[in-house]
Structure formats: C-alpha cells, structure tokens
Scaffold this active site. Structure first.
Site, mmCIF file in Angstrom:
data_model
loop_
_atom_site.group_PDB
_atom_site.id
_atom_site.type_symbol
_atom_site.label_atom_id
_atom_site.label_comp_id
_atom_site.label_asym_id
_atom_site.label_seq_id
_atom_site.Cartn_x
_atom_site.Cartn_y
_atom_site.Cartn_z
ATOM 1 C CG ASN A 109 -8.414 -13.291 -35.875
ATOM 2 O OD1 ASN A 109 -8.213 -14.197 -36.683
ATOM 3 N ND2 ASN A 109 -8.355 -12.003 -36.202
ATOM 4 C CD1 TRP A 110 -6.913 -19.284 -33.226
ATOM 5 C CD2 TRP A 110 -6.660 -21.132 -34.482
ATOM 6 N NE1 TRP A 110 -7.323 -20.370 -32.487
ATOM 7 C CE2 TRP A 110 -7.175 -21.516 -33.215
ATOM 8 C CE3 TRP A 110 -6.421 -22.134 -35.429
ATOM 9 C CZ2 TRP A 110 -7.457 -22.842 -32.897
ATOM 10 C CZ3 TRP A 110 -6.710 -23.453 -35.113
ATOM 11 C CH2 TRP A 110 -7.211 -23.801 -33.855
ATOM 12 C CE LYS A 111 -4.902 -10.939 -35.636
ATOM 13 N NZ LYS A 111 -4.251 -9.665 -35.343
ATOM 14 C CG HIS A 126 -9.154 -8.172 -38.227
ATOM 15 N ND1 HIS A 126 -7.931 -7.601 -38.464
ATOM 16 C CD2 HIS A 126 -9.137 -8.617 -36.952
ATOM 17 C CE1 HIS A 126 -7.199 -7.716 -37.354
ATOM 18 N NE2 HIS A 126 -7.893 -8.331 -36.439
ATOM 19 C CD GLU A 133 -4.360 -8.348 -38.728
ATOM 20 O OE1 GLU A 133 -4.742 -9.496 -39.008
ATOM 21 O OE2 GLU A 133 -3.875 -8.041 -37.609
ATOM 22 N N GLY A 180 -1.614 -6.232 -31.742
ATOM 23 C CA GLY A 180 -0.283 -6.810 -31.902
ATOM 24 C C GLY A 180 0.850 -5.929 -31.400
ATOM 25 N N GLY A 231 -6.017 -12.066 -30.477
ATOM 26 C CA GLY A 231 -5.122 -12.474 -31.560
ATOM 27 C C GLY A 231 -3.991 -13.325 -31.019
ATOM 28 N N GLY A 232 -2.839 -12.703 -30.817
ATOM 29 C CA GLY A 232 -1.621 -13.420 -30.422
ATOM 30 C C GLY A 232 -1.807 -14.381 -29.264
HETATM 31 P P1 13P Z 1 -3.670 -9.129 -30.741
HETATM 32 O O1 13P Z 1 -4.459 -9.790 -29.621
HETATM 33 O O2 13P Z 1 -2.521 -9.969 -31.199
HETATM 34 O O3 13P Z 1 -3.323 -7.726 -30.441
HETATM 35 O O4 13P Z 1 -4.663 -9.102 -32.001
HETATM 36 C C1 13P Z 1 -5.923 -8.588 -31.847
HETATM 37 C C2 13P Z 1 -6.697 -8.907 -33.064
HETATM 38 O O5 13P Z 1 -6.428 -8.400 -34.133
HETATM 39 C C3 13P Z 1 -7.804 -9.877 -32.938
HETATM 40 O O6 13P Z 1 -8.605 -9.878 -34.061
#
Ligand code: 13P
Length: 258
Positions: free
Chosen positions: A9-11, A95, A97, A173, A233-234
């Site tokens: 997930n590149w956000k 998600h 967020e 995160g 994510g990250g």
């Molecule tokens: P991180 O891997 O940065 O903790 O993020 C997880 C995430 O929200 C994937 O959707």
C-alpha cells in the site's frame, strides 16, 4: 496452506514518474517469486492506469486504495469502481486511515463493497482495533462489528473475491508490529466470524496481517497458520525491503512444501 498474498500500500507517496519507475523496478525484482506468492501493489489513483499498463501480462497485479460506492455522478474528487473495472484487479476498502481521517462509516464501506463486487473487482477489506479499543479489551467486539457491517447482504458466492487485512491501528506506521502470536490468535477469531457468514468457504479466504511489517519480522509472521500474507505500508516504498518481505514469504511456502 492458502497461497499467500503480499500487497504494498503506497498510500500518498511518489510522483507519477517516480511511481512508474518504481513499479518497473518491482516487476523486475519480484517476478521470480510470483509462482509462490501472489503480488499486488496499490499505487495512488493518479498513476494507477499508467502502472497497470506497464505491468500488463506480468504477475504483479495492481489495486486501488479507495473508490466510491457510486458508479458516476456529481461526486467531485471521487473515482468509481466502474472506472476501475476490467483493468484494475483489486480494491482496498476500509483502511483505518479512511475510517479515521475521512470518517468512512461501516455502512459506507458496505456500500463500497457491494459496488466493487458489482464491477467484479477483488476486494481487500481492512479492519482492526485502535489502541484505546485494544487496551479496553474491546478488540473482538470492534472487529465483529466491522466485519458484520461490511459483509451485510454480501452473497456467499463472493467469498472467493474477498481478502481480509487485519491491521491493528496501533501497529500501523509505529514500528510496533503485533507479535505473531497475537496476530495469529486474533486472525483465528476473524476466521471463526467468517465461518459464521460463509461456512466452509471461510477456510479459503485469505487474511493478511498489516502494521509495521518489515524484512526482519516478515518470516515469523508468515509462519503462523492464520497469517496468509501481508498488507505492507512503509516497507513497500523501498524495493529492497519489499522484495525481502516477498522473499521471506516465498521461503515459508517452500519450507511448508518440503
Ligand atoms: P505500515 O507497514 O507502514 O505500518 O503500514 C501498514 C498499513 O497501513 C498498510 O495498509
């Protein structure tokens, strides 16, 4: 063992040229693992079409991070599942967020799920408890509510197009991943809930873990029986890290087969 899925997930990261270049790098680095691990990247919507074209015919699939429950109309700023249909394989829904920062409700997420299935997108449905809910011992109650609301009215036949992602919000995160034991136990609880809805088919639905997955912890997470992959994510933003997570997962599959 269910075939694992690793999704990045590149956000809200990368410009369009950066994202395209990065996707091509991943295609090159990840292709060797694709027989063992299903691979998905979730770039921002603005570069999705370009990246989907660049990856056409290659085993790394693309997905959108969000879409509307409507097909079209006066919804400024939204993209619809109808626009994604036919070329974009997956859609991430729910998600934390989106739930927290954009106030998406369980009822809206159910409408999104229905819309996505109407257009034959595969859905990755994310759920998980906040730190406060966790500390109050409300994890099961929260997840039960999230899951039953999201799946309300969804046909049993759709189970094959559904993947869940258990992402405890306190692990996202923060560098503080859930322990493999905690994740496995919670995901076992989620699978029991799925069995209540989908019966035997529940054993075929993949449940991913998400929240501070990195090359150092990937293997111990993936070795757990209820963990069928990761939503990253990250660490999905760096080719070396993402590839290492995919490789660790492929090694777990290989040793399970040996
Ligand atoms: P991180 O891997 O940065 O903790 O993020 C997880 C995430 O929200 C994937 O959707």
């Amino acid at each position: 063992m269910r075939r694992p899925l690793i999704a990045g997930n590149w956000k809200m990261h990368f410009t369009v040229p950066e994202g395209l270049e990065y996707a091509l790098r991943l295609r090159h680095d990840l292709e060797a693992f694709a027989t063992l691990v299903e691979l998905v990247i979730l770039p921002p919507a603005v570069m999705l079409w370009e990246i989907a074209n660049a990856l056409r015919g290659c085993p790394v699939e693309v997905g959108a991070q969000n879409a509307s429950w409507e097909d079209q109309g006066p919804f400024t700023g939204e993209i619809s599942p109808k626009m994604l249909a036919g070329w974009c394989h997956h859609l991430l829904i729910g998600h934390s967020e989106r739930r927290q920062l954009f106030n998406e409700t369980d009822e809206q997420l159910n409408r999104k799920l229905q819309a996505a299935f109407r257009h034959n997108l595969k859905v990755i449905l994310a759920l998980g408890e906040t730190l406060e809910e966790h500390d109050l011992g409300r994890t099961e109650e929260v997840i039960t509510r999230q899951l039953s609301a999201a799946l309300y009215g969804i046909d049993v036949k759709r189970a094959i197009d559904l993947t869940l992602a258990y992402e405890p919000v306190w692990a996202i995160g923060t560098g503080r991943a859930a322990t493999p034991e905690y994740a496995d136990e919670t995901m076992g609880m989620i699978r029991n809930l799925l069995a209540g809805k989908f019966g035997q088919l529940a054993s075929e639905i993949r449940i991913l873990y998400g929240g501070s997955v990195n090359p150092a912890n990937a293997r111990s997470l993936m070795e757990k029986p209820e963990i069928d992959g990761a939503l990253v994510g990250g660490a999905s933003l760096k080719a070396a890290d993402f590839t290492a997570i995919v490789q660790a997962t492929a090694e777990v599959v290989q040793s399970a087969r040996a």
